[in-house]
Design a protein around this motif. Sequence first.
Motif, PDB file in Angstrom:
ATOM      1  N   PHE A 141       0.735  -7.679   0.320  1.00 19.06           N
ATOM      2  CA  PHE A 141       1.733  -7.588  -0.738  1.00 19.06           C
ATOM      3  C   PHE A 141       3.082  -8.158  -0.319  1.00 19.06           C
ATOM      4  O   PHE A 141       3.439  -8.177   0.862  1.00 19.06           O
ATOM      5  CB  PHE A 141       1.907  -6.129  -1.180  1.00 19.06           C
ATOM      6  CG  PHE A 141       0.650  -5.537  -1.749  1.00 19.06           C
ATOM      7  CD1 PHE A 141       0.274  -5.796  -3.059  1.00 19.06           C
ATOM      8  CD2 PHE A 141      -0.173  -4.743  -0.969  1.00 19.06           C
ATOM      9  CE1 PHE A 141      -0.891  -5.273  -3.588  1.00 19.06           C
ATOM     10  CE2 PHE A 141      -1.339  -4.202  -1.490  1.00 19.06           C
ATOM     11  CZ  PHE A 141      -1.707  -4.480  -2.804  1.00 19.06           C
ATOM     12  N   ARG A 142       3.846  -8.581  -1.320  1.00 18.34           N
ATOM     13  CA  ARG A 142       5.182  -9.121  -1.107  1.00 18.34           C
ATOM     14  C   ARG A 142       6.112  -8.049  -0.554  1.00 18.34           C
ATOM     15  O   ARG A 142       6.870  -8.277   0.396  1.00 18.34           O
ATOM     16  CB  ARG A 142       5.717  -9.671  -2.431  1.00 18.34           C
ATOM     17  CG  ARG A 142       7.176 -10.117  -2.424  1.00 18.34           C
ATOM     18  CD  ARG A 142       7.579 -10.637  -3.808  1.00 18.34           C
ATOM     19  NE  ARG A 142       9.000 -10.950  -3.879  1.00 18.34           N
ATOM     20  CZ  ARG A 142       9.946 -10.070  -4.197  1.00 18.34           C
ATOM     21  NH1 ARG A 142       9.614  -8.807  -4.472  1.00 18.34           N
ATOM     22  NH2 ARG A 142      11.222 -10.433  -4.232  1.00 18.34           N
ATOM     23  N   SER A 143       6.099  -6.846  -1.165  1.00 19.29           N
ATOM     24  CA  SER A 143       6.910  -5.720  -0.717  1.00 19.29           C
ATOM     25  C   SER A 143       6.012  -4.708  -0.024  1.00 19.29           C
ATOM     26  O   SER A 143       5.053  -4.209  -0.625  1.00 19.29           O
ATOM     27  CB  SER A 143       7.624  -5.071  -1.901  1.00 19.29           C
ATOM     28  OG  SER A 143       8.453  -4.001  -1.466  1.00 19.29           O
ATOM     29  N   GLN A 144       6.330  -4.397   1.215  1.00 21.09           N
ATOM     30  CA  GLN A 144       5.440  -3.565   2.031  1.00 21.09           C
ATOM     31  C   GLN A 144       6.116  -2.278   2.501  1.00 21.09           C
ATOM     32  O   GLN A 144       5.628  -1.604   3.403  1.00 21.09           O
ATOM     33  CB  GLN A 144       4.978  -4.377   3.248  1.00 21.09           C
ATOM     34  CG  GLN A 144       4.232  -5.647   2.861  1.00 21.09           C
ATOM     35  CD  GLN A 144       4.055  -6.612   4.015  1.00 21.09           C
ATOM     36  OE1 GLN A 144       4.201  -6.244   5.196  1.00 21.09           O
ATOM     37  NE2 GLN A 144       3.734  -7.865   3.708  1.00 21.09           N
TER      38      GLN A 144
ATOM     39  N   VAL B 256       2.199  -1.223  -6.443  1.00 21.52           N
ATOM     40  CA  VAL B 256       2.873  -2.224  -5.613  1.00 21.52           C
ATOM     41  C   VAL B 256       2.638  -3.620  -6.170  1.00 21.52           C
ATOM     42  O   VAL B 256       3.557  -4.451  -6.252  1.00 21.52           O
ATOM     43  CB  VAL B 256       2.403  -2.113  -4.153  1.00 21.52           C
ATOM     44  CG1 VAL B 256       2.957  -3.262  -3.313  1.00 21.52           C
ATOM     45  CG2 VAL B 256       2.831  -0.775  -3.555  1.00 21.52           C
ATOM     46  N   ALA B 257       1.402  -3.898  -6.610  1.00 24.49           N
ATOM     47  CA  ALA B 257       1.085  -5.206  -7.179  1.00 24.49           C
ATOM     48  C   ALA B 257       1.865  -5.461  -8.467  1.00 24.49           C
ATOM     49  O   ALA B 257       2.344  -6.573  -8.708  1.00 24.49           O
ATOM     50  CB  ALA B 257      -0.414  -5.314  -7.445  1.00 24.49           C
TER      51      ALA B 257
ATOM     52  N   ASP C 118       5.396  -6.236  -7.531  1.00 25.32           N
ATOM     53  CA  ASP C 118       5.409  -7.546  -6.885  1.00 25.32           C
ATOM     54  C   ASP C 118       5.420  -8.661  -7.923  1.00 25.32           C
ATOM     55  O   ASP C 118       6.121  -9.672  -7.775  1.00 25.32           O
ATOM     56  CB  ASP C 118       4.176  -7.708  -5.991  1.00 25.32           C
ATOM     57  CG  ASP C 118       4.421  -7.283  -4.546  1.00 25.32           C
ATOM     58  OD1 ASP C 118       5.508  -6.752  -4.257  1.00 25.32           O
ATOM     59  OD2 ASP C 118       3.520  -7.482  -3.714  1.00 25.32           O
TER      60      ASP C 118
ATOM     61  N   LYS D 290       8.761  -9.156  -9.185  1.00 23.32           N
ATOM     62  CA  LYS D 290       9.747  -9.253  -8.090  1.00 23.32           C
ATOM     63  C   LYS D 290      10.876  -8.224  -8.217  1.00 23.32           C
ATOM     64  O   LYS D 290      12.039  -8.512  -7.961  1.00 23.32           O
ATOM     65  CB  LYS D 290      10.322 -10.665  -8.011  1.00 23.32           C
ATOM     66  CG  LYS D 290       9.281 -11.715  -7.643  1.00 23.32           C
ATOM     67  CD  LYS D 290       9.900 -13.099  -7.537  1.00 23.32           C
ATOM     68  CE  LYS D 290       8.926 -14.098  -6.948  1.00 23.32           C
ATOM     69  NZ  LYS D 290       7.684 -14.240  -7.742  1.00 23.32           N
TER      70      LYS D 290
ATOM     71  N   THR E 173      10.774  -5.177  -6.556  1.00 24.70           N
ATOM     72  CA  THR E 173      10.897  -4.454  -5.290  1.00 24.70           C
ATOM     73  C   THR E 173      11.325  -5.413  -4.178  1.00 24.70           C
ATOM     74  O   THR E 173      11.116  -6.623  -4.256  1.00 24.70           O
ATOM     75  CB  THR E 173       9.566  -3.784  -4.919  1.00 24.70           C
ATOM     76  OG1 THR E 173       8.479  -4.679  -5.220  1.00 24.70           O
ATOM     77  CG2 THR E 173       9.371  -2.499  -5.686  1.00 24.70           C
TER      78      THR E 173
ATOM     79  N   PRO F  82      11.573  -7.490  -0.717  1.00 25.94           N
ATOM     80  CA  PRO F  82      10.679  -8.055   0.292  1.00 25.94           C
ATOM     81  C   PRO F  82      11.224  -7.892   1.709  1.00 25.94           C
ATOM     82  O   PRO F  82      10.734  -8.523   2.646  1.00 25.94           O
ATOM     83  CB  PRO F  82      10.651  -9.547  -0.108  1.00 25.94           C
ATOM     84  CG  PRO F  82      12.020  -9.808  -0.642  1.00 25.94           C
ATOM     85  CD  PRO F  82      12.458  -8.524  -1.308  1.00 25.94           C
TER      86      PRO F  82
ATOM     87  N   ASN G  84      10.811  -6.546   4.497  1.00 23.66           N
ATOM     88  CA  ASN G  84       9.798  -5.781   5.219  1.00 23.66           C
ATOM     89  C   ASN G  84      10.094  -5.649   6.706  1.00 23.66           C
ATOM     90  O   ASN G  84       9.506  -4.800   7.382  1.00 23.66           O
ATOM     91  CB  ASN G  84       8.422  -6.453   5.034  1.00 23.66           C
ATOM     92  CG  ASN G  84       8.041  -6.554   3.568  1.00 23.66           C
ATOM     93  OD1 ASN G  84       8.176  -5.596   2.812  1.00 23.66           O
ATOM     94  ND2 ASN G  84       7.553  -7.720   3.158  1.00 23.66           N
TER      95      ASN G  84
END
Length: 426
Positions: A49-52, A209-210, A213, A216, A218, A220, A222
């Motif tokens: 995922f983009r945001s973890q 989360v998806a 994502d 956009k 959330t 990124p 990480n």
Amino acid sequence: MSGSPARRVVITGIGVTAPGGVGVKNFWSLLSEGRTSTRRISFFDPSPFRSQVAAEVDFDAELLGLGAQEVRRMDRAAQFAVVTAREAVTDSGLDFGALDPHRTGVTIGSAVGATMGLDQEYRTVSDSGRLDLVDHRYAVPHLYDYLVPSSFAAEVAWAVGAEGPSLVVSTGCTSGLDAVGHATDLIREGSADVMVAGATDAPISPITVACFDAIKATTPRNDDPEHASRPFDATRNGFVLGEGSAVFVLEELTSARRRGAHVYAEIAGYATRSNAFHMTGLRPDGREMAQAIRVALDEARLAPDAIDYVNAHGSGTKQNDRHETAAFKRSLGEHAYAVPVSSIKSMVGHSLGAIGSIEIAASALAMEHGVVPPTANLHTPDPECDLDYVPRTARDWRTDAVLSVGSGFGGFQSAMVLTRPERGTA
């Protein structure tokens, strides 16, 4: 304006389940010390995922008093709600067994319902997506309770013995404010004497989360989870997903004083509006939030300069923080520059429907302790967000009236005013 001022409604019990520690004491310790609870997601492998990053609750349901059958029956968000409601009931000192159950009600807010339970059960019955036709024999027996968010209110009602009005409020990220506001109105209008009200959400799952994502929303960031949530900071780039619950015992002021209850705050004003504009977009002038603030102030019979602290929505997205800053200026006038404003999402993340209630708890505790929680991770001021956002360190501050606001996808804008009850006459 909603309701009637004839019956004044107060908070006499608080329960909190939040990232950084379960219970009111741990929650306030984290906020007052300016600590953050954001970290790399541990519930599943977030690497695709983009945001973890997220703000997770370290939660042991059985250690916190839920039986094995309750844990089996309830989604994580429902477990949060029941544990938190029990803390609030104990804190209130009310003997719920002696109350008229038909005059005791429940309102629970939630934005996404039993997301974690549904996600897990879909993976189970579909054999991790390999089956086109799922095999129901592998589902938990109480899967239907995961499907209907009304089960959250039912579980809390069963836990406290409430047989009066019982419902779930789902208005996105303002659900926690709106659930408490609706409960207040039920007491004011005479439909209930005591309400157990609050919100819960446990959305940290791959599907959630998806979804964020994809738009956009959330962050990124990480590589630095601890400092990823940066409301009002010029370097902010999205919110950090969270989870949790806050639940309150609400009752009429005269009754609370008669029994010698500890009163945290009076819910003096509440209003909600919609921008009827865009699912995720916000007009830059903040007019709808400003209107909700003005109506809540009118209901509380307060002038803008009576507000001592603003507990902001402060999600940490470019759009929301600018919109909210404009709303404060539009509704509070010059006082917007004098009053401290902060966002606890910098420390506990954004728990969607639950966060409004968690922020009410923070507001009441700020009044209780005479301390304004900080906006953690605020190092680089944004010229477009030019108010006093209490950067990084909590501030000793006498607070008699607090404004707490929320903004949600779908255009929902809600505002609540909490005051010390001695400001008025019983």
